[in-house]
Design a protein around this motif. Structure first.
Motif, short mmCIF file in Angstrom:
data_model
loop_
_atom_site.label_atom_id
_atom_site.label_comp_id
_atom_site.label_asym_id
_atom_site.label_seq_id
_atom_site.Cartn_x
_atom_site.Cartn_y
_atom_site.Cartn_z
N LEU A 17 87.68 -18.92 42.28
CA LEU A 17 86.34 -19.14 42.79
C LEU A 17 85.31 -18.47 41.91
CD1 LEU A 17 84.37 -20.10 44.94
CD2 LEU A 17 84.84 -17.99 46.20
N ALA A 20 84.88 -20.45 38.77
CA ALA A 20 84.15 -21.68 39.03
C ALA A 20 82.66 -21.43 39.18
CB ALA A 20 84.69 -22.35 40.29
N LEU A 21 82.30 -20.36 39.90
CA LEU A 21 80.89 -20.07 40.12
C LEU A 21 80.22 -19.63 38.84
CD1 LEU A 21 81.19 -18.30 43.56
CD2 LEU A 21 80.12 -20.50 43.09
N VAL A 24 79.14 -22.50 36.86
CA VAL A 24 78.03 -23.29 37.37
C VAL A 24 76.80 -23.15 36.51
CG1 VAL A 24 76.38 -23.40 39.27
CG2 VAL A 24 78.80 -23.39 39.74
N SER A 28 77.07 -28.16 36.17
CA SER A 28 77.04 -28.35 37.62
C SER A 28 77.62 -29.69 38.02
CB SER A 28 75.61 -28.22 38.13
OG SER A 28 74.79 -29.20 37.52
N THR A 30 80.70 -30.47 38.93
CA THR A 30 81.94 -30.45 39.70
C THR A 30 81.87 -31.38 40.90
OG1 THR A 30 82.21 -28.17 39.07
CG2 THR A 30 83.53 -28.95 40.91
N PRO A 32 82.02 -32.31 44.47
CA PRO A 32 81.97 -31.55 45.71
C PRO A 32 83.19 -31.78 46.58
CG PRO A 32 79.85 -32.60 45.27
CD PRO A 32 80.83 -33.14 44.28
N GLN A 35 86.08 -29.57 46.02
CA GLN A 35 85.92 -28.18 46.38
C GLN A 35 85.86 -27.97 47.88
OE1 GLN A 35 85.83 -25.62 44.23
NE2 GLN A 35 86.24 -27.05 42.56
N ARG A 44 81.92 -20.75 52.51
CA ARG A 44 81.85 -20.14 51.18
C ARG A 44 80.42 -19.71 50.93
NH1 ARG A 44 83.69 -25.37 48.41
NH2 ARG A 44 82.21 -26.01 50.00
N ALA A 241 75.42 -23.38 42.82
CA ALA A 241 76.73 -23.35 43.48
C ALA A 241 76.70 -24.20 44.75
CB ALA A 241 77.11 -21.90 43.81
N SER A 244 76.24 -28.04 43.78
CA SER A 244 77.44 -28.67 43.21
C SER A 244 78.59 -28.74 44.20
CB SER A 244 77.90 -27.87 41.99
OG SER A 244 78.32 -26.57 42.37
N GLN A 246 80.23 -26.11 45.36
CA GLN A 246 81.18 -25.01 45.19
C GLN A 246 80.94 -23.89 46.19
OE1 GLN A 246 81.81 -23.79 41.11
NE2 GLN A 246 81.05 -25.75 40.39
#
Length: 510
Positions: A17, A20-21, A24, A28, A30, A32, A35, A44, A241, A244, A246
């Motif tokens: 995590l 991944a952040l 970002v 951006s 990724t 959704p 995740q 989160r 975050a 996206s 995340q």
């Protein structure tokens, strides 16, 4: 019976995590859906925080919102901020004065609270925690400095006598939020320790923590199964975050993120009057030891322009009252910018040929640097040449805060009595403006000894006006705290100050 909890080392999921952040900020794109949590009951949360200052100690210097948020879930507190300035009791069932002097108070604990290791929460645990907070006053700004915990005692397992240094009429409010309770004798905080809060620590570390619901908590059952909290220093990264997919929540984002967030269908949660970046001047250091200079600096501020530019309109214009949202704050007519009068005052102070100063600022919170830069331009119009010192956020609150003579400060919607205790009384641990007036201190003590709330607020209001007119703050405005949330997040706190730390009743609607 509670389930004993075993601490574990950082887990691969938490580390992923984090990675991944961090990514970002650069990308951006990724998916959704990839995740999203399968069971929908994991929240989160991307919170303000710097890894270099992350801590597991709830009683020392807590500079990260991510840490405070985690503590608010792991550890019980005696009370929390309630509706319309009222106090809502939590671990305490009652907080009552023991006599008319308002010095000794009787605190009764609920009897059904247990730590995550199965042991009951006792008055001795509460007193140990309060004493530890007192011992760490140099780190936590002396937030509970009004109490004498050496003279306080545990009467039985569920009753304490709390002693104040003098008459104190608003003890319940003073015990709000920061009174995190840990087991008596706990000394090693290198990892999370047993708490009695609504969640328990499952895995991760202070930078990326995974918490699971404590089914043995005495309070209303949290709707969430898990909460994952990540510390992210950059407000843009927190917003990205959420955008996206995340993260489900990104706290304290830049107002500039709002328009894009609304286009993405995200929720924008506003917490009114919670962000303040006052310009702080020390009264014991030239040129700010001259009241004419301080008044000139107040009159030079174009407050409307600052609020519109820094908070993009998500805020209110200030008139130098240090706690404008406090119930005791007086109503005033506001201050108008007066460039000519500011020039006259500077000339009277011997600066008719101009004045050079250094204004420190940082990027810890969205807009702090913008505020300083714009204010410097406004001061130039009255003959003040300002050099901006852009200091690193990681060291700003240790190397600049309460030390430099002119800097950009921060307050997060806390009550006036707290500000007075940590920053205005002559012996306050972080008397950042060097405001030292024995008669002001005496009047503050008089207010705290006044049982009638209306009369007490009247005295406190007069004290606020004195600081406003003669002190070392330029309070040009207050901004709304802005959090972004996914569409399915419900019941996020939207109150001022510490209210945002207590998210145990947040839920996901899908």
């Amino acid at each position: 019976m509670n389930t004993p909890h075993t601490l574990r080392r950082p887990a691969p999921a938490a580390l992923l995590l984090s990675a991944a952040l961090l990514a970002v900020t650069a990308c951006s794109g990724t998916d959704p859906a990839a995740q999203a949590d399968a069971d929908g009951a994991t929240l989160r949360y991307a919170a303000t925080g710097s890894p270099s200052t992350a801590t597991h100690d709830p009683h020392g210097g807590v500079g990260n919102e991510s840490d405070s948020l985690r503590f608010g879930l792991l550890y019980d507190v005696l009370a929390v901020p309630g509706e319309e300035g009222a106090t809502e009791l939590r671990l305490a069932e009652s907080i009552e004065p023991a006599d008319e002097d308002l010095v000794e108070w009787t605190l009764t604990l609920r009897s059904d609270a247990v730590f995550s290791d199965g042991s009951p929460v006792r008055a001795a645990d509460v007193l140990y925690s309060l004493r530890r907070i007192e011992d760490k006053a140099a780190e936590n700004f002396g937030r509970l400095g009004m109490f004498d915990f050496t003279a306080s005692e545990a009467v039985d397992d569920h009753t304490l006598t709390i002693v104040a240094h003098g008459p104190y009429a608003d003890v319940p409010r003073a015990l709000e939020a920061v009174t995190f309770v840990v087991p008596e004798g706990t000394e090693d905080f290198s990892e999370p320790v047993p708490g009695s809060g609504p969640f328990v620590f499952a895995e991760g570390d202070a930078e990326n923590a995974v918490l699971e619901r404590n089914d043995d908590w005495w309070g209303p059952t949290p709707p969430l199964d898990r909460v994952e909290i990540s510390a992210i220093a950059d407000p843009q990264a927190r917003a990205q975050a959420v955008g996206s997919g995340q993260a489900d929540v990104g706290s304290s984002v830049d107002p500039a993120s709002v328009a894009e967030a609304e286009e993405q269908g995200l929720q924008v949660v506003q917490r009114p009057d919670v962000t303040m970046y006052p310009f702080v001047m020390r009264l014991d250091t030239p040129p700010f030891d001259d009241p004419d200079v301080r008044e000139a600096f107040r009159l030079a501020a174009d407050r409307d322009q600052l609020v519109e530019t820094v908070f993009l309109g998500y805020g209110q214009v200030g008139d130098d009252l240090i706690a404008p949202a406090d119930p005791a704050s007086p109503r005033t007519d506001g201050r108008e910018r007066d460039v000519e009068r500011a020039r006259e005052l500077l000339a009277d102070a011997g600066h008719e040929d101009g004045l050079e100063v250094v204004l420190h600022t940082t990027t810890s919170y969205p807009g702090m640097d913008t505020a300083a830069t714009l204010y410097a331009e406004q001061l130039a119009e009255v003959g003040v040449d300002v050099e901006i010192s852009m200091d690193p956020p990681d060291t700003y609150w240790t190397d600049v805060f309460a030390q430099e003579s002119f800097y950009t400060g921060f307050y997060g919607g806390i009550p006036f009595t707290d500000i007075a205790t940590v920053a205005l009384l002559s012996d306050a641990p972080t008397n950042e403006t060097a405001w030292e007036r024995p008669e002001w201190d005496a009047a503050f003590d008089e207010a705290l000894a006044t049982a009638d709330a209306q009369e007490r607020d009247g005295i406190l209001g007069d004290l606020m006006l004195e600081v406003r007119d003669e002190g070392g703050y330029v309070v040009w405005g207050t901004g709304d705290g802005i959090d972004l949330a996914a569409e399915n997040v419900a019941d996020l706190p939207d109150g001022p100050g510490f209210d945002k730390l207590f998210i145990d009743q947040v839920r996901l609607t899908d």
